[in-house]
Scaffold this active site. Structure first.
Site, PDB file in Angstrom:
ATOM      1  N   SER A 121       5.850   5.050   8.637  1.00  9.86           N
ATOM      2  CA  SER A 121       5.169   4.930   7.400  1.00  9.86           C
ATOM      3  C   SER A 121       6.205   5.299   6.359  1.00  9.86           C
ATOM      4  O   SER A 121       6.748   6.377   6.202  1.00  9.86           O
ATOM      5  CB  SER A 121       3.791   5.516   7.279  1.00  9.86           C
ATOM      6  OG  SER A 121       3.398   5.667   5.912  1.00  9.86           O
TER       7      SER A 121
ATOM      8  N   ASN B 150       5.188   5.938   3.303  1.00  6.00           N
ATOM      9  CA  ASN B 150       4.424   6.564   2.263  1.00  6.00           C
ATOM     10  C   ASN B 150       4.219   8.051   2.416  1.00  6.00           C
ATOM     11  O   ASN B 150       3.571   8.584   1.571  1.00  6.00           O
ATOM     12  CB  ASN B 150       2.958   5.964   2.103  1.00  6.00           C
ATOM     13  CG  ASN B 150       3.133   4.739   1.805  1.00  6.00           C
ATOM     14  OD1 ASN B 150       3.717   4.233   1.088  1.00  6.00           O
ATOM     15  ND2 ASN B 150       2.305   3.789   2.440  1.00  6.00           N
ATOM     16  N   THR B 151       4.880   8.891   3.465  1.00  4.15           N
ATOM     17  CA  THR B 151       4.850  10.208   3.362  1.00  4.15           C
ATOM     18  C   THR B 151       6.414  10.540   3.002  1.00  4.15           C
ATOM     19  O   THR B 151       7.150   9.903   3.745  1.00  4.15           O
ATOM     20  CB  THR B 151       4.416  10.820   4.639  1.00  4.15           C
ATOM     21  OG1 THR B 151       3.061  10.308   4.919  1.00  4.15           O
ATOM     22  CG2 THR B 151       4.431  12.194   4.956  1.00  4.15           C
TER      23      THR B 151
ATOM     24  N   PHE C 289      -1.554   8.456   4.197  1.00  5.26           N
ATOM     25  CA  PHE C 289      -2.171   8.993   5.260  1.00  5.26           C
ATOM     26  C   PHE C 289      -3.575   9.547   4.735  1.00  5.26           C
ATOM     27  O   PHE C 289      -3.596  10.921   5.284  1.00  5.26           O
ATOM     28  CB  PHE C 289      -1.384   9.803   6.274  1.00  5.26           C
ATOM     29  CG  PHE C 289      -0.176   9.400   7.080  1.00  5.26           C
ATOM     30  CD1 PHE C 289      -0.470   8.078   7.581  1.00  5.26           C
ATOM     31  CD2 PHE C 289       0.842   9.971   7.166  1.00  5.26           C
ATOM     32  CE1 PHE C 289       0.266   7.455   8.481  1.00  5.26           C
ATOM     33  CE2 PHE C 289       1.917   9.510   8.182  1.00  5.26           C
ATOM     34  CZ  PHE C 289       1.529   8.352   8.726  1.00  5.26           C
TER      35      PHE C 289
ATOM     36  N   ASN D 225       0.751  -1.168   0.057  1.00  2.85           N
ATOM     37  CA  ASN D 225      -0.032  -0.010  -0.002  1.00  2.85           C
ATOM     38  C   ASN D 225       0.675   1.058  -0.169  1.00  2.85           C
ATOM     39  O   ASN D 225       1.932   1.410   0.510  1.00  2.85           O
ATOM     40  CB  ASN D 225      -1.002   0.066   1.354  1.00  2.85           C
ATOM     41  CG  ASN D 225      -0.321   0.812   2.521  1.00  2.85           C
ATOM     42  OD1 ASN D 225      -0.544   1.918   2.462  1.00  2.85           O
ATOM     43  ND2 ASN D 225       0.055  -0.017   3.260  1.00  2.85           N
TER      44      ASN D 225
ATOM     45  N   ASN E 114       5.797  -1.595  11.397  1.00  6.23           N
ATOM     46  CA  ASN E 114       5.169  -0.916  10.401  1.00  6.23           C
ATOM     47  C   ASN E 114       5.316  -1.743   9.162  1.00  6.23           C
ATOM     48  O   ASN E 114       6.242  -3.053   9.359  1.00  6.23           O
ATOM     49  CB  ASN E 114       5.619   0.534   9.918  1.00  6.23           C
ATOM     50  CG  ASN E 114       4.322   1.190   9.488  1.00  6.23           C
ATOM     51  OD1 ASN E 114       3.695   0.996   8.482  1.00  6.23           O
ATOM     52  ND2 ASN E 114       4.022   2.427   9.984  1.00  6.23           N
TER      53      ASN E 114
ATOM     54  N   LYS F  66       6.021   3.755  17.111  1.00  6.61           N
ATOM     55  CA  LYS F  66       5.900   2.762  16.053  1.00  6.61           C
ATOM     56  C   LYS F  66       7.194   2.534  15.075  1.00  6.61           C
ATOM     57  O   LYS F  66       7.466   3.555  14.497  1.00  6.61           O
ATOM     58  CB  LYS F  66       4.530   2.633  15.113  1.00  6.61           C
ATOM     59  CG  LYS F  66       4.367   1.675  14.230  1.00  6.61           C
ATOM     60  CD  LYS F  66       3.028   1.523  13.813  1.00  6.61           C
ATOM     61  CE  LYS F  66       2.759   0.338  13.045  1.00  6.61           C
ATOM     62  NZ  LYS F  66       1.455   0.320  12.399  1.00  6.61           N
TER      63      LYS F  66
HETATM   64  C1  LIG Z   1      -3.591  -0.158   3.762  1.00  2.00           C
HETATM   65  C2  LIG Z   1      -2.725  -0.125   4.993  1.00  2.00           C
HETATM   66  C3  LIG Z   1      -2.658   0.937   5.859  1.00  2.00           C
HETATM   67  C4  LIG Z   1      -1.976   1.279   6.895  1.00  2.00           C
HETATM   68  N1  LIG Z   1      -2.071   2.536   7.408  1.00  2.00           N
HETATM   69  C5  LIG Z   1      -1.244   2.744   8.449  1.00  2.00           C
HETATM   70  C6  LIG Z   1      -1.330   3.975   9.295  1.00  2.00           C
HETATM   71  O1  LIG Z   1      -2.233   4.874   8.854  1.00  2.00           O
HETATM   72  N2  LIG Z   1      -0.277   3.994  10.530  1.00  2.00           N
HETATM   73  C7  LIG Z   1       0.458   2.901  10.693  1.00  2.00           C
HETATM   74  O2  LIG Z   1       1.149   3.146  11.631  1.00  2.00           O
HETATM   75  N3  LIG Z   1       0.346   1.712  10.025  1.00  2.00           N
HETATM   76  C8  LIG Z   1      -0.436   1.591   8.992  1.00  2.00           C
HETATM   77  N4  LIG Z   1      -0.291   0.370   8.436  1.00  2.00           N
HETATM   78  C9  LIG Z   1       0.717  -0.552   8.941  1.00  2.00           C
HETATM   79  C10 LIG Z   1      -0.190  -1.585   9.804  1.00  2.00           C
HETATM   80  O3  LIG Z   1      -0.653  -0.995  11.074  1.00  2.00           O
HETATM   81  C11 LIG Z   1       0.693  -2.859  10.179  1.00  2.00           C
HETATM   82  O4  LIG Z   1       1.853  -2.318  11.059  1.00  2.00           O
HETATM   83  C12 LIG Z   1       1.443  -3.534   8.941  1.00  2.00           C
HETATM   84  O5  LIG Z   1       0.378  -3.474   8.019  1.00  2.00           O
HETATM   85  C13 LIG Z   1       1.743  -4.970   9.437  1.00  2.00           C
HETATM   86  O6  LIG Z   1       0.948  -5.645   9.886  1.00  2.00           O
HETATM   87  P1  LIG Z   1       0.074  -6.891   8.989  1.00  2.00           P
HETATM   88  O7  LIG Z   1       1.158  -7.759   8.489  1.00  2.00           O
HETATM   89  O8  LIG Z   1      -0.784  -7.555   9.815  1.00  2.00           O
HETATM   90  O9  LIG Z   1      -0.702  -6.102   7.992  1.00  2.00           O
HETATM   91  C14 LIG Z   1      -1.160  -0.055   7.196  1.00  2.00           C
HETATM   92  C15 LIG Z   1      -0.996  -0.903   6.478  1.00  2.00           C
HETATM   93  C16 LIG Z   1      -1.846  -1.219   5.381  1.00  2.00           C
HETATM   94  C17 LIG Z   1      -1.955  -2.617   4.852  1.00  2.00           C
END
Ligand SMILES: Cc1cc2nc3c(=O)[nH]c(=O)nc-3n(C[C@H](O)[C@H](O)[C@H](O)COP(=O)(O)O)c2cc1C
Length: 374
Positions: A178, A180-181, A113, A109, A260, A231
């Site tokens: 993150s 993505n910023t 934000f 992804n 993350n 995080k």
């Molecule tokens: C579509 C998407 C959006 C996410 N947005 C955020 C976010 O806004 N802030 C954040 O700290 N992590 C964000 N994450 C990361 C997740 O909270 C998590 O740390 C990461 O996906 C690893 O866990 P998983 O393997 O269970 O998905 C996002 C992940 C995905 C897939």
């Protein structure tokens, strides 16, 4: 449901599912029905003076604007992390920006934000509280930096969001990881992170408030300060993680969330996965699991079990959750696992953990935390 949802673009499926859960969330009767199907058994743990009914949490990013706050509790989660939220409302990156690699149970992804801003989140949380549907589990808020705010003003941007949300959630997460910023992850540098944590700490310990809040403070005599977690990215070196740990004492960091998404990519023989992995963004799900566990293990060792760790990354079963807990996580979170395994996952994980504790002859979750770490 999965074949129907997986025919749609990933973000479209996400939005529709979230709207469905938001509708459920507005009805106590529907929430009750969902809970009777998906509610998890109790496996309580206390951390940061908060009681978590079970250790399985919703990871940040799933419910950025707090649309389904009661719904997550009905789905069996022991806590939820809402957001990421930024001080300024922002649209995020252009679509498409979320991609499924189905055979690998992974997601890439680059949402960036997308959210309605801290003020709107505060209003939404206030409305949920007033509705009487506020869940019985702890609620956290994930704080990110607004894209338009230059890095040198990041501390104020985070602190502004924190100030308007402080009284509305149980804990807060400083998200500097993150991918993505643009340049956000530079804020994991010790000096930059220190500045952000100092600004939040100041807002967290100050009792200076305006109007109604001032009156409320006068009546209650104090406003309690909130646990602040950080995080981290899975791509940080152990040295860089150790530098962050140096701030734990001075800035009273309550815990670390690891991890993350990653900007690295595994090899894959699958044509669709290859295409998805070529997209810019952060990778989550199964391929992230072992690296995020390694980060949890390192943090647990370095802090000699003294700092609560929330393990997240690639958890899609009770065995995966057990791996994170025995590597040092006191709580775990899921995002991608929920997409591939469906809404029964929190209940399956908690039930599996209860059975595993019994099998190992352990009493209480805390007794399992870090037992695989030598
Ligand atoms: C579509 C998407 C959006 C996410 N947005 C955020 C976010 O806004 N802030 C954040 O700290 N992590 C964000 N994450 C990361 C997740 O909270 C998590 O740390 C990461 O996906 C690893 O866990 P998983 O393997 O269970 O998905 C996002 C992940 C995905 C897939």
């Amino acid at each position: 449901m999965r074949p129907v949802l997986f025919k749609q673009q990933a973000e479209c499926a996400h939005t529709r599912t979230l709207h469905g859960l938001a509708r459920v969330s507005r009805s106590a009767m529907l929430c009750g029905a969902v809970e009777s199907l998906f509610g998890a058994p109790e496996l309580p743990i206390e951390l940061f003076s908060l009681r978590f009914p079970n250790p399985v949490g919703l990871a940040a990013g799933m419910d950025k604007n707090a649309e389904a706050v009661p719904g997550w509790a009905a789905l069996g989660f022991g806590f939820s992390e809402l957001g990421g939220v930024t001080w300024h409302a922002q649209p995020g990156n252009p679509e498409p920006r979320m991609f499924r690699a189905v055979t690998e149970e992974a997601i890439v992804n680059r949402m960036g934000f997308n959210n309605h801003g801290a003020q709107a989140l505060a209003e939404k949380l206030t409305a949920w509280r007033a509705s009487g549907h506020w869940p019985a589990h702890p609620i956290g808020v994930n704080l990110g930096k607004s894209k338009i705010t230059p890095l040198e003003n990041a501390a104020e941007d985070y602190a502004n969001s924190f100030r308007v949300l402080r009284d509305l959630a149980n804990f807060f997460v400083v998200n500097v990881s993150s991918p993505n910023t643009p340049n956000l992850r530079q804020l994991q540098d010790k000096t930059a992170l220190d500045e952000i944590l100092a600004a939040i700490h100041e807002a967290n310990t100050s009792d200076k408030q305006e109007g109604r809040e001032k009156l409320h403070s006068a009546l209650t005599n104090h406003r309690s300060s909130k646990p602040i977690l950080v995080k981290v990215a899975p791509d940080l070196s152990f040295d860089a993680l150790d530098q962050i740990l140096e701030l734990v004492g001075p800035r009273q960091i309550a815990g670390i969330i690891a991890t993350n998404t990653t900007i690295t990519r595994p090899d894959s023989g699958d044509a669709n996965a290859k295409r998805v992995y070529a997209e810019t963004g952060g990778l989550s799900g199964r391929p992230l699991r072992s690296r995020s566990t390694a980060v949890v293990r390192h943090l647990f060792r370095q802090t000699r079990a003294q700092l609560p760790i929330i393990g997240v990354g690639g958890i899609s079963s009770a065995d995966d959750a057990w791996e994170k807990i025995t590597a040092g996580a006191s709580l775990i979170q899921i995002y991608t696992g929920l997409v591939y395994e469906g809404p029964g996952l929190p209940k399956r994980i908690v039930s599996g953990l209860v059975a595993r504790l019994k099998l190992e002859g352990l009493i209480g979750l805390k007794s399992a935390v870090g037992i695989a770490v030598t």
